[in-house]
Write a protein that holds these residues in place. Structure first.
Motif, PDB file in Angstrom:
ATOM      1  N   SER A  70       0.742  -1.035   0.387  1.00 53.51           N
ATOM      2  CA  SER A  70      -0.058  -0.013   0.014  1.00 53.51           C
ATOM      3  C   SER A  70       0.998   1.280   0.001  1.00 53.51           C
ATOM      4  CB  SER A  70      -1.234   0.087   1.284  1.00 53.51           C
ATOM      5  OG  SER A  70      -0.024   0.101   2.626  1.00 53.51           O
ATOM      6  N   ALA A  71       1.915   1.202   0.587  1.00 55.77           N
ATOM      7  CA  ALA A  71       2.572   2.604   0.669  1.00 55.77           C
ATOM      8  C   ALA A  71       3.592   2.803  -0.651  1.00 55.77           C
ATOM      9  CB  ALA A  71       4.176   2.406   1.819  1.00 55.77           C
ATOM     10  N   SER A  72       3.712   1.427  -1.135  1.00 55.82           N
ATOM     11  CA  SER A  72       4.724   1.915  -2.768  1.00 55.82           C
ATOM     12  C   SER A  72       3.272   2.467  -2.888  1.00 55.82           C
ATOM     13  CB  SER A  72       5.573   0.375  -2.935  1.00 55.82           C
ATOM     14  OG  SER A  72       4.663  -1.037  -3.207  1.00 55.82           O
ATOM     15  N   ALA A  73       2.058   1.843  -3.677  1.00 56.88           N
ATOM     16  CA  ALA A  73       1.892   1.965  -4.366  1.00 56.88           C
ATOM     17  C   ALA A  73       0.821   3.702  -4.410  1.00 56.88           C
ATOM     18  CB  ALA A  73      -0.088   1.484  -3.856  1.00 56.88           C
ATOM     19  N   VAL A  74       0.534   3.938  -2.959  1.00 56.15           N
ATOM     20  CA  VAL A  74       0.127   5.435  -2.751  1.00 56.15           C
ATOM     21  C   VAL A  74       1.475   6.322  -2.787  1.00 56.15           C
ATOM     22  CG1 VAL A  74      -0.231   6.851  -0.747  1.00 56.15           C
ATOM     23  CG2 VAL A  74      -1.033   5.208  -0.918  1.00 56.15           C
ATOM     24  N   ALA A  75       3.062   6.144  -2.372  1.00 55.17           N
ATOM     25  CA  ALA A  75       3.760   6.811  -3.132  1.00 55.17           C
ATOM     26  C   ALA A  75       4.211   6.903  -4.554  1.00 55.17           C
ATOM     27  CB  ALA A  75       5.457   6.134  -2.514  1.00 55.17           C
ATOM     28  N   THR A  76       4.025   6.505  -5.173  1.00 54.81           N
ATOM     29  CA  THR A  76       4.193   5.913  -6.522  1.00 54.81           C
ATOM     30  C   THR A  76       3.623   6.778  -7.421  1.00 54.81           C
ATOM     31  OG1 THR A  76       4.916   3.337  -6.634  1.00 54.81           O
ATOM     32  CG2 THR A  76       4.353   4.226  -8.886  1.00 54.81           C
ATOM     33  N   CYS A 137       9.150   7.615   0.985  1.00 52.32           N
ATOM     34  CA  CYS A 137       9.047   6.740  -0.870  1.00 52.32           C
ATOM     35  C   CYS A 137       8.812   7.821  -1.923  1.00 52.32           C
ATOM     36  CB  CYS A 137       9.078   5.877  -0.796  1.00 52.32           C
ATOM     37  SG  CYS A 137       9.058   4.070   0.098  1.00 52.32           S
ATOM     38  N   ILE A 138       8.047   8.849  -1.555  1.00 48.89           N
ATOM     39  CA  ILE A 138       8.047   9.907  -2.578  1.00 48.89           C
ATOM     40  C   ILE A 138       9.349  10.361  -3.303  1.00 48.89           C
ATOM     41  CG2 ILE A 138       6.475  12.141  -3.021  1.00 48.89           C
ATOM     42  CD1 ILE A 138       4.719  11.620  -0.908  1.00 48.89           C
ATOM     43  N   GLY A 139       9.772  11.168  -2.031  1.00 50.26           N
ATOM     44  CA  GLY A 139      10.835  11.585  -3.084  1.00 50.26           C
ATOM     45  C   GLY A 139      11.271  10.361  -4.331  1.00 50.26           C
ATOM     46  N   PHE A 140      11.951   9.116  -3.380  1.00 52.31           N
ATOM     47  CA  PHE A 140      12.875   8.204  -4.462  1.00 52.31           C
ATOM     48  C   PHE A 140      11.747   8.520  -5.423  1.00 52.31           C
ATOM     49  CE2 PHE A 140      14.358   7.408   0.084  1.00 52.31           C
ATOM     50  CZ  PHE A 140      15.830   7.020  -0.705  1.00 52.31           C
ATOM     51  N   VAL A 141      10.601   7.968  -5.637  1.00 49.36           N
ATOM     52  CA  VAL A 141      10.090   7.581  -7.196  1.00 49.36           C
ATOM     53  C   VAL A 141       9.985   8.687  -7.367  1.00 49.36           C
ATOM     54  CG1 VAL A 141       7.595   7.148  -7.820  1.00 49.36           C
ATOM     55  CG2 VAL A 141       8.066   6.162  -5.731  1.00 49.36           C
ATOM     56  N   ILE A 184       7.842   2.294 -12.609  1.00 45.02           N
ATOM     57  CA  ILE A 184       7.769   0.799 -12.000  1.00 45.02           C
ATOM     58  C   ILE A 184       9.447   0.322 -11.880  1.00 45.02           C
ATOM     59  CG2 ILE A 184       7.804  -1.495 -12.888  1.00 45.02           C
ATOM     60  CD1 ILE A 184       6.119  -1.034 -15.302  1.00 45.02           C
ATOM     61  N   ALA A 185       9.686   1.440 -11.994  1.00 42.47           N
ATOM     62  CA  ALA A 185      10.817   0.899 -11.175  1.00 42.47           C
ATOM     63  C   ALA A 185      11.154   1.864  -9.649  1.00 42.47           C
ATOM     64  CB  ALA A 185      12.577   1.668 -12.087  1.00 42.47           C
ATOM     65  N   GLY A 186      10.029   2.674  -9.759  1.00 48.40           N
ATOM     66  CA  GLY A 186      10.404   3.289  -9.121  1.00 48.40           C
ATOM     67  C   GLY A 186       9.411   2.993  -7.470  1.00 48.40           C
ATOM     68  N   LEU A 249      14.983  -1.404 -15.478  1.00 49.17           N
ATOM     69  CA  LEU A 249      13.635  -0.726 -15.560  1.00 49.17           C
ATOM     70  C   LEU A 249      14.736   0.693 -16.036  1.00 49.17           C
ATOM     71  CD1 LEU A 249      10.679  -2.265 -14.437  1.00 49.17           C
ATOM     72  CD2 LEU A 249      11.041  -2.649 -16.834  1.00 49.17           C
ATOM     73  N   SER A 250      15.586   0.977 -15.466  1.00 45.99           N
ATOM     74  CA  SER A 250      15.555   2.672 -15.498  1.00 45.99           C
ATOM     75  C   SER A 250      17.108   2.344 -15.554  1.00 45.99           C
ATOM     76  CB  SER A 250      14.597   3.209 -14.729  1.00 45.99           C
ATOM     77  OG  SER A 250      14.970   5.333 -14.491  1.00 45.99           O
ATOM     78  N   PRO A 251      18.289   2.561 -16.309  1.00 48.47           N
ATOM     79  CA  PRO A 251      19.496   2.068 -15.814  1.00 48.47           C
ATOM     80  C   PRO A 251      19.988   4.218 -14.966  1.00 48.47           C
ATOM     81  CG  PRO A 251      18.748   1.493 -18.058  1.00 48.47           C
ATOM     82  CD  PRO A 251      17.265   2.283 -17.577  1.00 48.47           C
ATOM     83  N   GLY A 252      19.185   4.461 -15.692  1.00 45.84           N
ATOM     84  CA  GLY A 252      20.191   6.204 -16.162  1.00 45.84           C
ATOM     85  C   GLY A 252      19.608   6.455 -14.072  1.00 45.84           C
TER      86      GLY A 252
END
Ligand SMILES: Nc1ncnc2c1ncn2[C@@H]1O[C@H](COP(=O)(O)OP(=O)(O)OP(=O)(O)O)[C@@H](O)[C@H]1O
Ligand SMILES: [Mg+2]
Lengths: 257, 362
Positions: A70-76, A137-141, A184-186, A249-252
């Motif tokens: 749930s946290a990653s879903a919302v944060a994404t 998590c928001i910041g990382f995404v 997705i990577a986020g 998925l997101s190399p950079g």
């Protein structure tokens, strides 16, 4: 020349050994047929069986999964919006606001969230942990998504508008599919961060709710049993797999670009 | 009534004026070109027509309707971007179908229309490929097909051929002219390549520093440049500072330093003593050991200073007795394959007719 490169190799090997030997020991002893992490006796799956019968451990794992998903879903969702806003509007303050939770010490974040929840009378438990995880998590995404957007040709969305798409259609049909790997990577990163977070969870968990890292911590207060080794090994495996997928998925983004 | 009407349009970026009071009127079915050096404001003007950017002053009218505040998707105008901007996650067919889908075209009609559009740009059967599986020229064609499929009133092209090699560029130029003639859609074409502009356009607006310097047909732009900038920017040109020594019904007598007296065709509003410029195209100057042609009113002795061999023609720089250097172009049709006419140091005579040069006011 050959001599110098030999020394460099040795130093590198030493450095990597320092990083990886403890992890390897944890993994190896999770298969050890002995109650003590002292000497190798023989191979067994026993500790994994114990793990699967441990009610407390299973509850903690289940909690971690619920919170992580749930946290990653919302944060994404929020992080994608933040990343898009940072890319689109090039405001100075926005990145600072979004990325601050990444930069400040975890313990500070944990304490401040605890005080905040208490002030608002939020009962400490699953909800407060989830909210706290969303916050960091928001910041990382956002970073991953923005990096993906920056790599996108800006004329693509203009072309979509030019050919008759509204703002929203251009986003949905062009931008979104193109940044999807980043999203997705986020999401995967957010999930791994959530599932193995200890410090912030520790402060915001209250008395009832427990997650996998908290459970491991409470177990090793007594003794480091091979069961802890087993659960750590599994956690490591899950995290590693997700990070590998995310970096593919997101190399950079993961190289800090 | 003009299809596209640009009225006194200005665009500033801070203190910098990128487009400065441009007024243009473009008719239906016209192939219109904006030509100018890098940074003169061509793309900025095009983006305002497309609706990606708004003028700070003035108005843009399409079919008599003021476009102020109309978003790009609501303008019946499509753009071919320099980078082509093909959607990388869609097949060629889906790219071309995109405008149809946005316009809510019945899904049953789409495949046939896409196939037809692919035929139009000679890419039959390429619909299933992805953009990264195409060559540069093929991508360019897909971009054109996509922009034209639902027949906008106006097509904007921002240096669409700049990324192609010279041979392919020439072929694509021919294809564009043919296509434009066939479907009759108005093209506004941006380029900084003067040859391309001359070859393609019905009319050309030569731009410099955000302003239109001259708006004319290609032959007028080339043969009768309005000022020094246009003369210099379009093709090779000798530009001589001159003073009007005398003028009569037949033409002008110009005094040019280092050259002497030059007879030139008349121009409007000339007064004696006025300072100006004589623009003289190198290909209008004759060169020989001794010129006997009676119609070369202006003749000067000199010697070859240097030359530039470019295959079909050779450009000679001749220093005349007075010291002035004159560029002279000689087609290589009269010469054997390996030989040149003149070497540096050779004594020659150059000359041109009185109507070869073109007097420009300062
Ligand atoms: N968004 C912007 N902000 C600030 N300056 C800009 C902006 N867009 C364009 N300019 C400036 O306006 C001027 C005109 O730019 P424009 O892109 O229209 O030139 P151009 O004629 O298309 O040149 P080129 O042939 O190189 O494409 C340039 O000096 C450019 O630096
Ligand atoms: Mg441009």
């Amino acid at each position: 020349m050959a001599r110098r490169s030999w020394i460099l190799w040795a130093m590198a090997a030493l450095g990597y050994a320092f990083l990886y030997v403890p992890l390897i020991i944890v993994i190896v002893y999770s298969f050890n047929d002995s109650r003590l992490n002292a000497e190798w006796v023989g191979f067994t799956w026993h500790w994994y069986e114990v793990l699967l019968k441990d009610e407390q451990m299973l509850t903690a794992a289940w909690n971690s999964l619920i919170i992580g998903v749930s946290a990653s879903a919302v944060a994404t969702v929020l992080g994608t919006m933040a990343g898009y806003a940072m890319y689109r509007f090039k405001l100075r303050l926005l990145p600072v606001l979004v990325l601050m939770p990444i930069a400040i010490p975890e313990i500070l974040m944990g304490v401040s969230l605890l005080i905040f929840f208490v002030m608002l009378n939020v009962t400490l438990g699953m909800l407060s942990i989830t909210l706290a995880h969303i916050a960091f998590c928001i910041g990382f995404v956002a970073i991953v998504v923005r990096s993906r957007l920056t790599g996108m040709d800006e004329s693509l969305t203009e072309a979509a508008r030019d050919l008759g798409a509204t703002h929203w259609q251009a986003f949905r049909l062009i931008t979104l599919p193109l940044i999807m790997p980043g999203i997705i990577a986020g999401a995967l990163m957010a999930f791994t961060l959530s599932i193995d977070d200890f410090v912030i969870t520790f402060f915001t968990a209250g008395v009832d709710a427990t997650t996998l890292p908290l459970q491991i911590y409470s177990m090793i207060k007594i003794a480091v049993t091979p069961e802890v080794n087993a659960v750590s090994t599994l956690l490591m495996l899950v995290t590693l797999i997700l990070i590998v997928i995310a970096s593919r998925l997101s190399p950079g983004a993961l190289r800090g670009e | 009534m003009a299809l596209l009407e640009i009225r006194n349009v200005t665009r500033r970026f801070g203190d910098f004026v990128a487009v400065d009071g441009v007024s243009l009127s473009i008719g239906a079915g016209e192939f219109f070109t904006l030509l100018g050096p890098s940074g003169c404001g061509k793309t900025t003007l095009l983006r305002m027509i497309a609706g990606f950017d708004a003028p700070d002053g003035g108005a843009i009218l399409l079919d008599g309707q003021d476009m102020t505040g109309v978003p790009p998707e609501a303008r019946d105008i499509h753009t071919v971007f320099q980078s082509y901007a093909l959607f990388p996650h869609m097949t060629v067919a889906d790219n071309i179908a995109f405008p149809l889908r946005m316009a809510k075209c019945p899904p049953g009609e789409i495949p046939a229309r896409v196939e037809e559009a692919l035929d139009d740009v000679s890419l039959p059967g390429m619909g299933k490929r992805f953009p990264n599986e195409l060559s540069g020229g093929q991508r360019q064609r897909v971009a054109v097909a996509r922009a034209l499929i639902n027949r906008p009133k106006l097509l904007l092209l921002d240096e669409p051929l700049a990324a192609l090699d010279a041979k392919l560029r020439e072929r694509m130029q021919l294809e564009l002219i043919t296509l434009q003639k066939e479907i009759g859609i108005t093209f506004v074409y941006v380029t900084h390549d003067q040859e391309e502009a001359l070859a393609l356009s019905h009319r050309i607006a030569v731009m410099n520093k955000g302003k239109v310097e001259q708006l004319d047909e290609p032959a007028k732009i080339y043969g009768f440049p309005k000022n020094r900038f246009v003369a210099d920017f379009i093709g090779e040109c000798n530009l001589f500072d001159c003073t009007v020594a005398a003028h009569d019904a037949g033409g002008l007598d110009l005094a040019i330093e280092g050259l002497g007296k030059v007879r030139s065709a008349g121009a409007e509003n000339v007064v004696q003593g006025a300072k100006g410029t004589l623009a003289l195209r190198p290909e209008k100057v004759a060169i020989g050991r001794e010129l006997n042609a009676a119609d070369c009113v202006n003749r000067f002795h000199g010697k070859v200073f240097d030359y530039l061999y470019t295959g079909d023609v050779t450009l000679y720089i001749v220093e005349v007795e007075g010291g002035q250097r004159v560029e002279v172009m000689l087609p290589n049709n009269a010469v054997g394959r390996s030989s040149k006419f003149f070497e540096p140091g050779d004594a020659v005579q150059i000359g041109w007719r009185d109507d070869a040069g073109h007097y420009l006011h300062d």
